[in-house]
Design an enzyme around this catalytic site. Structure first.
Site, PDB file in Angstrom:
ATOM      1  CG  HIS A   1      30.416 -41.909  52.292  1.00 17.01           C
ATOM      2  ND1 HIS A   1      30.029 -42.443  50.711  1.00 17.01           N
ATOM      3  CD2 HIS A   1      31.914 -42.138  52.191  1.00 17.01           C
ATOM      4  CE1 HIS A   1      31.090 -43.022  50.478  1.00 17.01           C
ATOM      5  NE2 HIS A   1      32.203 -42.856  51.229  1.00 17.01           N
TER       6      HIS A   1
HETATM    7  O1  RIB Z   1      30.058 -46.488  53.498  1.00 22.27           O
HETATM    8  C1  RIB Z   1      30.082 -44.938  53.840  1.00 22.27           C
HETATM    9  C2  RIB Z   1      30.112 -44.851  55.324  1.00 22.27           C
HETATM   10  O2  RIB Z   1      31.006 -45.599  55.872  1.00 22.27           O
HETATM   11  C3  RIB Z   1      30.220 -43.384  55.803  1.00 22.27           C
HETATM   12  O3  RIB Z   1      29.366 -43.232  56.876  1.00 22.27           O
HETATM   13  C4  RIB Z   1      31.618 -43.451  56.340  1.00 22.27           C
HETATM   14  O4  RIB Z   1      31.558 -42.583  57.482  1.00 22.27           O
HETATM   15  C5  RIB Z   1      31.781 -44.722  56.761  1.00 22.27           C
HETATM   16  O5  RIB Z   1      31.386 -44.850  58.050  1.00 22.27           O
END
Ligand code: RIB
Ligand code: CA
Length: 313
Positions: free
Chosen positions: A242
């Site tokens: 992500h």
């Molecule tokens: O939903 C994804 C996010 O949540 C990313 O930032 C991952 O690191 C978690 O923190």
């Protein structure tokens, strides 16, 4: 001309890959600081994980400022069920020797941004937006003084990853997110619709491991552990990487075609849709655009960039 960067984060591995990739691109970025917040795991662990990752990269010169230990108005919700008890499960890194920098992260953010010319500092926001909202409350001119805030969070039509409606970073502190989205800052939002396309497949993790460095080996194991939850939930090969999308957007905007400047609001009232990002992709509300939303990604170009850069550390 390098871009001055602050990375606000709640390290689990994808967060750490973001600031490590920035350090592997010194011709592009001057990483001013890493600021930590409670999110994936409590603040003491997100801060420890940031220090561990920087120590592994030999970059204890980068200051780590600890920030908020809880959301603005709600109790903290964490995600050990994804990231493990430490947030860095999968490889046992030694406790860091370095200590956090003195000072509260929101105050440090204000000082770093306001002491530099307008439009020269960018924030990559990889976690609940509590620190950013507090910094904005501390300094009302912050939003207009920043170059850009690139936020990993929210969802367009992918649905949430914590509730059917909400993505984790927004869900943990929806009031902070609402504050940021109404701040007038130059915002770019990278939602799950985009990040779910860019996954740590077995082949890609083997490419990382083949770099043969200690850091590559460590993150091979950290990312291998971290992908399990999403693989079981979604049936994928690999889990979404992500957070580094926020950085690679700044490096290779061509990897993120078809973005749109639209209106984004955050639900802070309804219990069923709390933390939902209402993204007006078709501009039907008539509300003014307040964010550039990125939905498409060249996943192979993105992952190759990450693997190549991490291999340099
Ligand atoms: O939903 C994804 C996010 O949540 C990313 O930032 C991952 O690191 C978690 O923190
Ligand atoms: Ca994160």
């Amino acid at each position: 001309m390098t871009r001055a960067l602050i990375i606000d984060t709640d390290p689990s591995p994808d967060d750490a890959v973001t600031f490590l990739t920035a350090l592997a691109a010194p011709e592009l970025f001057e990483l001013l600081a890493v600021t930590t917040v409670a999110g994936n795991v409590p603040l003491d662990l997100t801060t420890k994980n940031a220090l561990k990752a920087l120590e592994l990269a030999g970059r204890t010169d980068i200051p780590v400022y600890a920030g908020a230990s809880a959301p603005l108005v709600r109790p903290l919700i964490t995600a050990e069920y994804v990231h493990g008890h430490t947030g860095f499960d999968g490889y046992d890194l030694p406790d860091p020797v370095a200590k956090p920098a003195a000072g509260f992260a929101p105050e440090a953010i204000v000082e770093m941004v306001m002491s530099r010319p307008k439009g020269t500092v960018t924030i990559c926001a990889l976690a609940p937006l509590t620190n950013i909202a507090l910094a904005m409350a501390r300094e009302p001119r912050l939003a207009e003084h920043l170059a850009e805030i690139v936020i990993m969070g929210g969802a367009l039509s992918e649905g949430g990853n914590v509730t059917p409606a909400a993505e984790f970073n927004i869900y943990v502190d929806p009031e902070a997110a609402a504050r940021v989205f109404t701040s007038g800052a130059n915002l770019t939002l990278i939602p799950l619709d985009c990040t779910h396309q860019a996954r740590t497949t077995a082949a890609r993790l083997e490419r990382l491991r083949a770099k043969g460095t200690k850091l590559a080996e460590v993150f091979y194991h950290l990312l291998s552990f971290n992908k399990r939850f999403d693989e079981q939930k979604y049936g994928w090969d690999g889990g979404p990487l992500h957070d580094p999308t926020t950085l690679v957007w700044l490096m290779h905007p061509e990897f993120f075609p078809n973005g749109r400047r639209v209106n984004v609001t955050v639900e802070t009232g309804s219990p069923d849709t709390l933390g939902m990002t209402i993204i007006d992709w078709w501009s039907v509300t008539g509300k003014p655009a307040n964010a550039l939303v990125l939905r498409d990604i060249d996943a192979e170009g993105y992952m190759t960039t990450i693997i190549d850069r991490l291999g340099r550390l």
